[in-house]
Scaffold this active site. Structure first.
Site, PDB file in Angstrom:
ATOM      1  N   TRP A  36     -24.742 -58.987  42.093  1.00  0.00           N
ATOM      2  CA  TRP A  36     -23.359 -58.986  42.678  1.00  0.00           C
ATOM      3  C   TRP A  36     -22.576 -60.223  42.090  1.00  0.00           C
ATOM      4  O   TRP A  36     -23.185 -61.072  42.382  1.00  0.00           O
ATOM      5  CB  TRP A  36     -23.286 -58.890  44.038  1.00  0.00           C
ATOM      6  CG  TRP A  36     -21.962 -58.412  44.459  1.00  0.00           C
ATOM      7  CD1 TRP A  36     -21.109 -59.215  44.941  1.00  0.00           C
ATOM      8  CD2 TRP A  36     -21.443 -57.152  44.447  1.00  0.00           C
ATOM      9  NE1 TRP A  36     -19.844 -58.536  45.211  1.00  0.00           N
ATOM     10  CE2 TRP A  36     -20.153 -57.048  44.984  1.00  0.00           C
ATOM     11  CE3 TRP A  36     -21.852 -56.023  43.820  1.00  0.00           C
ATOM     12  CZ2 TRP A  36     -19.385 -55.949  44.980  1.00  0.00           C
ATOM     13  CZ3 TRP A  36     -21.089 -54.717  43.945  1.00  0.00           C
ATOM     14  CH2 TRP A  36     -19.822 -54.847  44.504  1.00  0.00           C
ATOM     15  N   GLU A 125     -22.976 -51.425  51.879  1.00  0.00           N
ATOM     16  CA  GLU A 125     -21.919 -50.291  52.559  1.00  0.00           C
ATOM     17  C   GLU A 125     -21.712 -49.456  51.420  1.00  0.00           C
ATOM     18  O   GLU A 125     -21.313 -48.191  51.508  1.00  0.00           O
ATOM     19  CB  GLU A 125     -20.796 -51.010  53.157  1.00  0.00           C
ATOM     20  CG  GLU A 125     -19.819 -51.507  52.171  1.00  0.00           C
ATOM     21  CD  GLU A 125     -19.718 -52.536  51.528  1.00  0.00           C
ATOM     22  OE1 GLU A 125     -19.225 -53.305  50.732  1.00  0.00           O
ATOM     23  OE2 GLU A 125     -21.059 -53.265  51.650  1.00  0.00           O
ATOM     24  N   HIS A 146     -23.757 -62.639  53.866  1.00  0.00           N
ATOM     25  CA  HIS A 146     -22.758 -63.007  54.820  1.00  0.00           C
ATOM     26  C   HIS A 146     -23.146 -64.132  55.556  1.00  0.00           C
ATOM     27  O   HIS A 146     -23.332 -65.287  55.350  1.00  0.00           O
ATOM     28  CB  HIS A 146     -22.190 -61.854  55.130  1.00  0.00           C
ATOM     29  CG  HIS A 146     -21.357 -61.123  54.355  1.00  0.00           C
ATOM     30  ND1 HIS A 146     -21.692 -60.012  53.648  1.00  0.00           N
ATOM     31  CD2 HIS A 146     -19.960 -61.378  53.852  1.00  0.00           C
ATOM     32  CE1 HIS A 146     -20.472 -59.574  52.999  1.00  0.00           C
ATOM     33  NE2 HIS A 146     -19.632 -60.602  53.000  1.00  0.00           N
ATOM     34  N   ASP A 155     -16.646 -57.930  54.767  1.00  0.00           N
ATOM     35  CA  ASP A 155     -16.202 -57.188  53.558  1.00  0.00           C
ATOM     36  C   ASP A 155     -16.206 -55.797  53.996  1.00  0.00           C
ATOM     37  O   ASP A 155     -16.444 -54.881  53.233  1.00  0.00           O
ATOM     38  CB  ASP A 155     -17.175 -57.371  52.563  1.00  0.00           C
ATOM     39  CG  ASP A 155     -16.956 -58.733  51.703  1.00  0.00           C
ATOM     40  OD1 ASP A 155     -16.091 -58.923  51.127  1.00  0.00           O
ATOM     41  OD2 ASP A 155     -17.620 -59.505  52.014  1.00  0.00           O
ATOM     42  N   GLU A 245     -12.978 -64.165  56.575  1.00  0.00           N
ATOM     43  CA  GLU A 245     -14.234 -64.714  55.775  1.00  0.00           C
ATOM     44  C   GLU A 245     -13.554 -65.735  54.900  1.00  0.00           C
ATOM     45  O   GLU A 245     -14.202 -66.796  54.671  1.00  0.00           O
ATOM     46  CB  GLU A 245     -14.574 -63.723  55.152  1.00  0.00           C
ATOM     47  CG  GLU A 245     -15.832 -63.881  54.191  1.00  0.00           C
ATOM     48  CD  GLU A 245     -16.289 -62.788  53.262  1.00  0.00           C
ATOM     49  OE1 GLU A 245     -17.166 -62.922  52.415  1.00  0.00           O
ATOM     50  OE2 GLU A 245     -15.835 -61.621  53.749  1.00  0.00           O
TER      51      GLU A 245
END
Length: 259
Positions: A36, A125, A146, A155, A245
């Site tokens: 990612w 997710e 996170h 997110d 965030e």
């Protein structure tokens, strides 16, 4: 929109479609498991938008490459976000892309099958928002970048996981960085089937073929029915979570742990 317009556009996904209209998205980084970062964060949002605009897609199978579904980059990787090393202009783009990523996924009118081929430690997710979730017996789900990594779980994780696990178990999962293995995820209702990895995609294609043989209007309208509650939940909290965030990340530049 036609598949020829987007199938070769993206560096982080191999896109193919069979004669029955079953579209496969295999996420990757240079031919290996998807790592990612900024590139997939932006590219996958655009890919999902293109898939949603192509009404020839009857069913979508989303999977990863090799032994992992989605993985974290090595340091400095995402750690720079938690340390406040990215300016507000970068966060502005992250928030924009983050909203598009999940909203465009849910805009896809074709039923979606996730074939989770291994651990998903970041943006899990993407898998659990699919209508049918199949997992290899080696898979697990975790939100590592996170809160455990110093970021607000904003997110969409703060929406989806408490929705799936229940509020208390969901908050525990997000705050502790817990790993939920495939069999436990099935017992919790997150995963439909657990299979050996070599059987995962064949089973996904059996289910996809059964779905693709149905009336296309039935498929699209069923997808609408199934995604409406998810869209409502994300409409309330996705953008706010991303903004919070960003604020916490920007504040980290002026904070140091007590000695």
């Amino acid at each position: 929109m036609q598949i020829s317009d987007y199938m070769n556009r993206f560096k982080t996904a191999v896109v193919t479609r069979d004669a029955a209209g079953v579209l496969t998205v295999r996420m990757h980084s240079r031919g290996g498991p998807l790592i990612w970062g900024a590139l997939p964060h932006g590219e996958l949002a655009e890919l999902f938008a293109a898939i949603a605009a192509d009404r020839e897609n009857r069913v979508v199978v989303l999977t990863g490459t090799g032994d992992a579904f989605t993985t974290l980059p090595p340091e400095p990787g995402l750690g720079g976000l938690a340390r406040g090393e990215y300016p507000a202009e970068v966060w502005d783009r992250i928030i924009w892309e983050g909203n598009r990523l999940l909203n465009h996924l849910l805009d896809i009118e074709a039923p979606m099958i996730a074939a989770v081929n291994g651990p998903s430690t970041v943006h899990s997710e993407l898998a659990v928002l699919c209508d049918i979730v199949l997992a290899a017996d080696t898979a697990f789900f975790q939100d590592a970048p996170h809160f455990p990594g110093g970021l607000v779980p904003g997110d969409g994780m703060q929406v989806i996981w408490p929705l799936l696990l229940g509020p208390n178990r969901g908050r525990y999962f997000l705050l502790t960085g817990q790993k939920i293995g495939a069999e436990e995820a099935q017992a919790l209702g997150v995963v439909g089937e657990v299979l050996p990895r070599e059987q995962l995609l064949p089973r996904a294609y059996v289910l996809a073929a059964e779905l693709a043989a149905r009336n296309p209007v039935l498929l699209r309208n069923t997808r609408h029915v199934l995604t409406r509650p998810l869209k409502r939940a994300l409409a309330h909290d996705l953008h706010a979570g991303l903004a919070l965030e960003a604020i916490a990340s920007l504040s980290a530049a002026n904070w140091s742990p007590p000695k």
